[in-house]
Design a protein around this motif. Structure first.
Motif, PDB file in Angstrom:
ATOM      1  N   ASP A  13      28.024  40.688  50.722  1.00 12.03           N
ATOM      2  CA  ASP A  13      28.168  41.803  49.794  1.00 12.03           C
ATOM      3  C   ASP A  13      28.857  42.992  50.463  1.00 12.03           C
ATOM      4  N   ALA A  14      28.452  43.287  51.692  1.00 13.26           N
ATOM      5  CA  ALA A  14      29.088  44.379  52.431  1.00 13.26           C
ATOM      6  C   ALA A  14      30.559  44.074  52.688  1.00 13.26           C
ATOM      7  N   ALA A  15      30.854  42.820  52.984  1.00 14.20           N
ATOM      8  CA  ALA A  15      32.234  42.441  53.270  1.00 14.20           C
ATOM      9  C   ALA A  15      33.116  42.546  52.029  1.00 14.20           C
ATOM     10  N   LEU A  16      32.642  42.020  50.887  1.00 12.23           N
ATOM     11  CA  LEU A  16      33.452  42.096  49.678  1.00 12.23           C
ATOM     12  C   LEU A  16      33.708  43.542  49.270  1.00 12.23           C
ATOM     13  N   ALA A  17      32.739  44.418  49.515  1.00 17.74           N
ATOM     14  CA  ALA A  17      32.910  45.829  49.173  1.00 17.74           C
ATOM     15  C   ALA A  17      33.892  46.522  50.107  1.00 17.74           C
ATOM     16  N   ALA A  18      34.112  45.952  51.299  1.00 18.20           N
ATOM     17  CA  ALA A  18      34.970  46.597  52.294  1.00 18.20           C
ATOM     18  C   ALA A  18      36.419  46.136  52.233  1.00 18.20           C
ATOM     19  N   MET A  19      36.679  45.024  51.550  1.00 21.41           N
ATOM     20  CA  MET A  19      38.023  44.460  51.539  1.00 21.41           C
ATOM     21  C   MET A  19      38.848  44.967  50.355  1.00 21.41           C
ATOM     22  N   TYR A  20      40.106  44.590  50.362  1.00 19.95           N
ATOM     23  CA  TYR A  20      41.037  44.903  49.286  1.00 19.95           C
ATOM     24  C   TYR A  20      41.572  43.594  48.711  1.00 19.95           C
ATOM     25  N   TYR A  21      42.111  43.670  47.491  1.00 17.49           N
ATOM     26  CA  TYR A  21      42.507  42.462  46.759  1.00 17.49           C
ATOM     27  C   TYR A  21      43.785  42.730  45.969  1.00 17.49           C
ATOM     28  N   ASP A  22      44.531  41.659  45.686  1.00 13.60           N
ATOM     29  CA  ASP A  22      45.646  41.797  44.757  1.00 13.60           C
ATOM     30  C   ASP A  22      45.229  41.283  43.380  1.00 13.60           C
ATOM     31  N   THR A  23      46.128  41.408  42.418  1.00 16.57           N
ATOM     32  CA  THR A  23      45.813  41.067  41.020  1.00 16.57           C
ATOM     33  C   THR A  23      46.263  39.669  40.626  1.00 16.57           C
ATOM     34  N   ILE A  24      46.655  38.826  41.588  1.00 17.86           N
ATOM     35  CA  ILE A  24      47.314  37.567  41.246  1.00 17.86           C
ATOM     36  C   ILE A  24      46.274  36.514  40.870  1.00 17.86           C
ATOM     37  N   VAL A  25      45.687  36.704  39.691  1.00 19.57           N
ATOM     38  CA  VAL A  25      44.694  35.775  39.168  1.00 19.57           C
ATOM     39  C   VAL A  25      45.134  35.160  37.833  1.00 19.57           C
ATOM     40  N   GLN A  26      46.199  35.685  37.238  1.00 24.74           N
ATOM     41  CA  GLN A  26      46.823  35.146  36.021  1.00 24.74           C
ATOM     42  C   GLN A  26      45.903  35.065  34.804  1.00 24.74           C
ATOM     43  N   ASP A  27      44.823  35.827  34.810  1.00 31.92           N
ATOM     44  CA  ASP A  27      43.923  35.836  33.658  1.00 31.92           C
ATOM     45  C   ASP A  27      43.198  37.178  33.653  1.00 31.92           C
ATOM     46  N   PRO A  28      43.323  37.951  32.568  1.00 34.81           N
ATOM     47  CA  PRO A  28      42.692  39.277  32.554  1.00 34.81           C
ATOM     48  C   PRO A  28      41.177  39.216  32.678  1.00 34.81           C
ATOM     49  N   ARG A  29      40.560  38.136  32.205  1.00 34.70           N
ATOM     50  CA  ARG A  29      39.098  38.018  32.347  1.00 34.70           C
ATOM     51  C   ARG A  29      38.709  37.878  33.812  1.00 34.70           C
ATOM     52  N   ALA A  30      39.493  37.107  34.556  1.00 33.66           N
ATOM     53  CA  ALA A  30      39.226  36.952  35.982  1.00 33.66           C
ATOM     54  C   ALA A  30      39.437  38.267  36.721  1.00 33.66           C
ATOM     55  N   LEU A  31      40.447  39.031  36.307  1.00 34.11           N
ATOM     56  CA  LEU A  31      40.686  40.318  36.951  1.00 34.11           C
ATOM     57  C   LEU A  31      39.551  41.288  36.671  1.00 34.11           C
ATOM     58  N   ARG A  32      39.034  41.284  35.451  1.00 34.22           N
ATOM     59  CA  ARG A  32      37.886  42.144  35.125  1.00 34.22           C
ATOM     60  C   ARG A  32      36.676  41.750  35.969  1.00 34.22           C
ATOM     61  N   TYR A  33      36.489  40.456  36.161  1.00 40.42           N
ATOM     62  CA  TYR A  33      35.340  39.998  36.944  1.00 40.42           C
ATOM     63  C   TYR A  33      35.489  40.425  38.405  1.00 40.42           C
ATOM     64  N   LEU A  34      36.704  40.301  38.939  1.00 37.88           N
ATOM     65  CA  LEU A  34      36.962  40.784  40.303  1.00 37.88           C
ATOM     66  C   LEU A  34      36.609  42.260  40.417  1.00 37.88           C
ATOM     67  N   ALA A  35      37.005  43.057  39.419  1.00 37.31           N
ATOM     68  CA  ALA A  35      36.694  44.482  39.433  1.00 37.31           C
ATOM     69  C   ALA A  35      35.190  44.727  39.350  1.00 37.31           C
ATOM     70  N   ASP A  36      34.500  43.915  38.553  1.00 42.21           N
ATOM     71  CA  ASP A  36      33.046  44.053  38.451  1.00 42.21           C
ATOM     72  C   ASP A  36      32.361  43.794  39.786  1.00 42.21           C
ATOM     73  N   ILE A  37      32.858  42.818  40.533  1.00 39.60           N
ATOM     74  CA  ILE A  37      32.225  42.436  41.794  1.00 39.60           C
ATOM     75  C   ILE A  37      32.653  43.346  42.946  1.00 39.60           C
ATOM     76  N   ALA A  38      33.948  43.603  43.058  1.00 35.82           N
ATOM     77  CA  ALA A  38      34.467  44.318  44.231  1.00 35.82           C
ATOM     78  C   ALA A  38      34.762  45.790  43.964  1.00 35.82           C
ATOM     79  N   GLY A  39      34.936  46.158  42.706  1.00 32.57           N
ATOM     80  CA  GLY A  39      35.295  47.526  42.369  1.00 32.57           C
ATOM     81  C   GLY A  39      36.763  47.644  42.029  1.00 32.57           C
ATOM     82  N   SER A  40      37.072  48.292  40.918  1.00 28.48           N
ATOM     83  CA  SER A  40      38.475  48.419  40.497  1.00 28.48           C
ATOM     84  C   SER A  40      39.295  49.218  41.492  1.00 28.48           C
ATOM     85  N   ASP A  41      38.627  50.044  42.297  1.00 31.24           N
ATOM     86  CA  ASP A  41      39.332  50.879  43.266  1.00 31.24           C
ATOM     87  C   ASP A  41      39.746  50.115  44.517  1.00 31.24           C
ATOM     88  N   ARG A  42      39.474  48.791  44.568  1.00 25.76           N
ATOM     89  CA  ARG A  42      39.863  47.978  45.725  1.00 25.76           C
ATOM     90  C   ARG A  42      40.988  47.007  45.379  1.00 25.76           C
TER      91      ARG A  42
END
Length: 322
Positions: free
Chosen positions: A249-278
Motif C-alpha cells: 500500500d505504501a509503495a503504490l501510494a509512492a509511485m507514478y503511473y501512465d494512463t495506458i489502460v485503454q478503458d476509462p473504467r480501468a483508469l478510474r479504478y487506478l485513480a481510486d487505488i493510487a490517487g488521480s494525482d499520481r
C-alpha cells in the motif's frame, strides 16, 4: 501544457552512428533487416520507421494537441546482455543521440538509457545523464537479459544514485516477457507486457525499494500493469510475512503511473487505488498496442477539470521539466 509522458524514439542519427562505429561494439550486431542481436542472442524486431520518423511524430503530436513528449529509447535495443563496459559505451551512445534529438527538436524530453547489467556502471551513466540535462532514465524490467530482476543486490549502486539524484525512473517491459506461452495470438503485447511489469514491480515493492529509495520517482508503466487490481492479494501476502516484505500500500501510494489502460473504467479504478494525482497521460507512441488518442481515455473517465489538467500535463511538467 499538454505532455505525453510515455513514448519511444530512435533518432535516425543513432542508426547511422551504429553502422559507423560497429567495431566499437563487438557484442552487438546490426541485422540486415534493421534489428539487433546482442551477445549472439535472438535478434530483436527491426527498428520500425515510426520509431525514427520525427516529421510524422510531430504531425501526430499536433493532431493530438500534445505540446511536449517524453521519449525513452527502444527497449529492444537496450542491450543488457552485453559485457558491462561495452554496455556502458552503448548506453552513452544512445543517450548522446537522444540528447541531440531533443536539442534539435525541443518538444522532445529525453529519458536516458543505463547499462543495467552492472549496477556501478548504471549509476555512473545515470550521473552523467543528469549532468547532461536528463531528468532520469527509462529502464527495462529484466536487467542482465531474460529472467533478470530489478531488486538484484548488484544494482544497489544504481538505486542509490537514482535516489540521491531524485531521478525519474520509468520502468518498462522488455521484448521477452519471461513466459513463452504469450508468443501466440498477439498476447506478448496484450498480456505479456502486463505480467512482466507486474512481476518486476512486485519484486521491487516486496524488496522495499520503492519506499527505501523514495526520492527516486518510480513510474510503473502501462497504468501500473495489474498492480491496482491485485493490491488485495499483495497486501494479504505482506501481512503474512510483514517482517520481511515491503508494504504494497505504501509503495503504490509512492509511485507514478501512465494512463495506458485503454478503458476509462480501468483508469478510474487506478485513480481510486493510487490517487488521480499520481497519474500522467501517455501514449506508448509509436506502438499500435499503445493509445494513439491518449487524451480520450482521460476525458471519458469523467475526471474533474483540475484532475484532467494534472493528468494531461501538470504532473508531467513537475517531474520532467522543473
Amino acid at each position: 501544457m499538454i505532455i505525453d509522458c510515455h513514448a519511444h524514439l530512435v533518432p535516425p542519427s543513432l542508426l547511422d552512428a551504429v553502422r559507423a562505429q560497429a567495431a566499437s561494439f563487438p557484442s552487438i550486431k546490426l541485422m540486415e533487416d534493421g534489428g539487433f542481436s546482442f551477445a549472439g542472442g535472438k535478434p530483436t524486431r527491426p527498428v520500425s520507421k515510426p520509431l525514427s520518423d520525427i516529421t510524422a511524430r510531430l504531425k501526430w503530436m499536433d493532431e493530438q494537441k500534445i505540446e511536449r513528449q517524453v521519449v525513452g529509447g527502444w527497449l529492444d535495443m537496450f542491450g543488457y546482455e552485453v559485457p558491462a563496459e561495452e554496455g556502458a559505451r552503448w548506453s552513452r551512445l544512445i543517450n548522446a543521440h537522444l540528447a541531440q534529438a531533443a536539442k534539435s527538436e525541443p518538444r522532445f524530453v529525453p529519458l536516458a538509457s543505463v547499462p543495467l547489467q552492472d549496477g556501478a556502471a548504471a549509476a555512473e551513466v545515470l550521473r552523467e545523464a543528469h549532468a547532461a540535462g536528463f531528468k532520469g532514465a527509462m529502464i527495462g524490467t529484466q536487467p542482465k537479459g531474460k529472467g533478470g530482476v530489478l531488486d538484484d543486490p548488484s544494482l544497489k549502486p544504481f538505486w542509490e544514485a537514482a535516489n540521491e539524484l531524485g531521478s525519474v525512473i520509468f520502468i518498462h517491459p522488455v521484448f521477452e516477457s519471461g513466459d513463452d506461452r504469450v508468443h501466440d495470438y498477439g498476447m506478448a503485447n496484450a498480456v505479456g507486457r502486463i505480467t512482466d511489469t507486474l512481476i518486476a514491480m512486485s519484486r521491487l515493492i516486496y524488496a522495499g525499494h520503492v519506499v527505501r529509495y523514495a526520492n527516486a520517482k518510480i513510474v510503473a508503466g502501462i497504468g501500473g500493469a495489474a498492480l491496482p487490481y491485485v493490491i488485495g492479494r499483495l497486501r494479504r501476502n505482506y501481512l503474512l510475512d510483514r517482517e520481511k516484505l515491503g508494504d504494497p500500500d505504501a509503495a503504490l501510494a509512492a509511485m507514478y503511473y501512465d494512463t495506458i489502460v485503454q478503458d476509462p473504467r480501468a483508469l478510474r479504478y487506478l485513480a481510486d487505488i493510487a490517487g488521480s494525482d499520481r497519474i500522467m497521460m501517455g501514449s506508448d507512441m509509436p506502438f499500435p498496442i499503445g493509445d494513439l488518442t491518449p487524451m480520450t481515455v482521460v476525458k471519458d473517465a469523467g475526471f474533474s477539470a483540475s484532475e484532467a489538467a494534472a493528468m494531461n500535463g501538470g504532473l508531467a511538467e513537475k517531474l520532467f521539466l522543473k
